[in-house]
Design a protein around this motif. Structure first.
Motif, short mmCIF file in Angstrom:
data_model
loop_
_atom_site.label_atom_id
_atom_site.label_comp_id
_atom_site.label_asym_id
_atom_site.label_seq_id
_atom_site.Cartn_x
_atom_site.Cartn_y
_atom_site.Cartn_z
N ASN A 68 -64.27 20.71 2.03
CA ASN A 68 -63.22 21.60 1.52
C ASN A 68 -62.25 20.82 0.65
OD1 ASN A 68 -60.22 22.61 2.05
ND2 ASN A 68 -61.57 24.39 2.19
N ARG A 69 -61.86 21.42 -0.47
CA ARG A 69 -61.01 20.71 -1.42
C ARG A 69 -59.69 20.28 -0.80
NH1 ARG A 69 -56.82 21.16 -4.80
NH2 ARG A 69 -56.99 20.37 -6.95
N HIS A 118 -61.46 18.13 -8.71
CA HIS A 118 -62.48 18.20 -7.67
C HIS A 118 -63.67 19.01 -8.17
CE1 HIS A 118 -60.15 16.58 -4.16
NE2 HIS A 118 -59.16 16.86 -4.99
N VAL A 119 -64.85 18.44 -8.04
CA VAL A 119 -66.08 19.14 -8.41
C VAL A 119 -67.00 19.17 -7.21
CG1 VAL A 119 -65.90 18.48 -10.84
CG2 VAL A 119 -67.19 17.03 -9.26
N ARG A 149 -62.17 12.15 -11.26
CA ARG A 149 -63.05 13.23 -10.82
C ARG A 149 -63.58 12.90 -9.43
NH1 ARG A 149 -67.19 14.63 -15.23
NH2 ARG A 149 -65.38 15.71 -16.11
N VAL A 150 -63.45 13.84 -8.53
CA VAL A 150 -63.87 13.66 -7.13
C VAL A 150 -64.98 14.66 -6.83
CG1 VAL A 150 -63.11 13.58 -4.73
CG2 VAL A 150 -61.47 13.07 -6.57
N GLU A 190 -80.02 3.06 -10.61
CA GLU A 190 -78.60 2.98 -10.39
C GLU A 190 -77.80 4.12 -10.99
OE1 GLU A 190 -80.01 1.59 -12.83
OE2 GLU A 190 -78.69 1.97 -14.50
N SER A 191 -78.42 4.92 -11.80
CA SER A 191 -77.63 5.95 -12.47
C SER A 191 -77.44 7.14 -11.55
CB SER A 191 -78.34 6.39 -13.76
OG SER A 191 -77.54 7.28 -14.47
N VAL A 192 -76.57 6.93 -10.56
CA VAL A 192 -76.35 7.97 -9.55
C VAL A 192 -75.12 8.75 -9.96
CG1 VAL A 192 -76.15 8.39 -7.09
CG2 VAL A 192 -77.18 6.29 -7.90
N THR A 193 -75.31 9.72 -10.85
CA THR A 193 -74.22 10.48 -11.40
C THR A 193 -74.36 11.93 -10.98
OG1 THR A 193 -75.52 10.74 -13.39
CG2 THR A 193 -73.99 8.91 -13.34
N ASP A 194 -73.50 12.77 -11.56
CA ASP A 194 -73.50 14.17 -11.15
C ASP A 194 -74.83 14.86 -11.38
OD1 ASP A 194 -70.94 13.94 -10.36
OD2 ASP A 194 -70.07 14.71 -12.21
#
Length: 463
Positions: A20-21, A53-54, A84-85, A196-200
């Protein structure tokens, strides 16, 4: 806020696929408070950042896979950096110590200006090079992330320690161009092996490439493959104005300097102290007039005819003009009425403002304010300034909140309106800006701005 047990909260977060945000924000604020107490420079840098927050869906990932996904990342919003969280990735923060280290990692990216330096350059080699540079500075390491040792092992070279990210990026680029035999790791092999490219948007790759492996293989990968500590996806942007971004970032760095003592800075690693000292010696800002000029130039207001453009509806008729964006701008100016700001300074300020905007169709409205906003003064020419401001009211305390409350109540003002606030900087430490971000704070004198996280840009009238 200080009563929150961060470790207990993190344990609860680890049982959830999406946090929860409000709960996320409470833990973040508690962590930032701890950082302000323990490492004030890093805490000040992080506290100034607006947060977004995303919730990138990750329900299809197993717990082991979620540990790869980055919780934080710096990103550009217009020409301002935000934190960005991703509230689906709290598994990365294994405990309070790791959470604080992740925040320090973001603060160091800010201090090294990586999002600005690599604004127009992105990719996995940039990601690795910048994280290797940052992780050497950190006193608390984030488990499983890229280190100089890992990079030396992969490239089979002995790169210098505590070097700039550009040195490591050059080495990675050299391998990509020059490696021809199988004894050296190529760039593609480095990319495939590291994961390693652990992005969105990386969950799909894990679901396809890693998700098919057995749990034991996943755990082995987790132990042996370095990862990025954070997401760098928000660094590269074609919509960011370089000069405004540079001015905004330097503003944040200088505020962190102003709000910490030499004794506090003296406890940091020598490389960080040297970086801070370089900012203390070169505190040049983009002049306030230049910042305002950039902001004016980005405000379209309707269309106007132009012979330099074809008419889109009838391009074969060369006699018909086309249309271009009309750069008409309305500027709303709020002038602090505290006694420290003289009428002479105010007149100088308005004259500079109107002189700067002669090339534009300018509608300028001036509001005096102190604890409240007073009746507006509408100026159509600089000659009216001295006469209309001569009998100005010199009030008592200053309330910046009154400015933003007025803007919210005024239906003619939108979140994209251009707002200028002339002040000596003394007022509240926190405000609710009601979504207004196109704000230029112009300070008179040497006093810094009291607002801890001001929206927009801060400049000095003498710069």
């Amino acid at each position: 806020m200080s009563g929150i047990n961060i470790n207990q909260a993190l344990q609860q977060f680890h049982q959830q696929t999406k946090v929860n945000r409000n709960d996320s924000e409470q833990v973040l604020q508690a962590a930032i408070m701890h950082l302000l107490q323990q490492q004030p420079v890093y805490g000040q840098l992080i506290a100034q950042l607006p947060r977004q927050h995303v919730t990138t869906p990750s329900e299809e990932l197993r717990d082991e896979q979620r540990a790869f996904a980055p919780l934080f990342g710096l990103a550009w919003s217009q020409s301002t950096l935000i934190l960005r969280v991703n509230d689906c990735h709290w598994q990365q923060a294994q405990n309070e110590g790791v959470l604080l280290a992740l925040l320090v990692h973001e603060a160091l990216h800010l201090l090294w200006q990586h999002p600005l330096r690599y604004l127009h350059e992105s990719g996995q080699k940039v990601d690795i090079a910048t994280d290797v540079a940052i992780n050497q500075v950190m006193t608390t390491q984030i488990p499983g992330t890229w280190t100089l040792g890992w990079l030396n092992q992969r490239l089979q070279r002995q790169l210098p320690s505590n070097a700039d990210s550009a040195v490591y990026l050059a080495a990675l680029n050299q391998v990509a161009v020059g490696a021809t035999d199988h004894d050296h790791t190529t760039s593609e092999e480095l990319t495939r092996s590291s994961q390693e490219s652990v992005t969105d948007n990386s969950q799909s790759r894990y679901a396809g490439d890693v998700g098919q492996q057995q749990d034991g293989q996943l755990n082995e990968l987790k132990r042996n493959e370095p990862q990025l500590a954070d997401s760098h996806d928000g660094w590269a942007s074609s919509s960011v104005n370089d000069e405004l971004a540079r001015a905004n970032l330097r503003q944040r760095l200088n505020q962190a300097l102003a709000r910490t003592t030499p004794a506090q800075r003296g406890k940091l690693p020598s490389t960080v102290q040297a970086k801070l000292a370089s900012f203390a010696q070169h505190r040049a800002h983009l002049p306030w007039t230049a910042i305002l000029g950039k902001l004016i130039g980005t405000v379209p207001h309707g269309k106007q005819d132009s012979r330099a453009r074809f008419n889109r509806r009838q391009p074969q008729r060369m006699a018909l003009p086309g249309q271009i964006a009309r750069r008409r701008v309305t500027i709303t100016v709020f002038i602090d009425e505290s006694a420290s700001i003289s009428t002479q300074t105010t007149v100088q300020f308005i004259n500079e403002l109107t002189g700067l905007t002669r090339a534009y169709e300018l509608a300028l409205t001036v509001f005096p304010f102190d604890a409240a906003v007073h009746d507006p003064i509408r100026l159509s020419s600089p000659s009216q300034v001295a006469e209309k401001l001569h009998a100005r009211h010199v009030g008592g305390g200053t309330s910046f909140q009154s400015v933003f409350d007025y803007l919210k109540a005024d239906r003619s003002q939108t979140s994209t309106s251009l707002i200028v606030i002339l002040t000596d900087g003394e007022g509240e430490t926190s405000i609710d800006a009601h979504g207004y971000r196109r704000v230029l704070w112009v300070l008179v004198g040497q006093q810094g701005l009291s607002v801890q996280t001001p929206p927009g840009w801060v400049a000095n009238i003498n710069e």
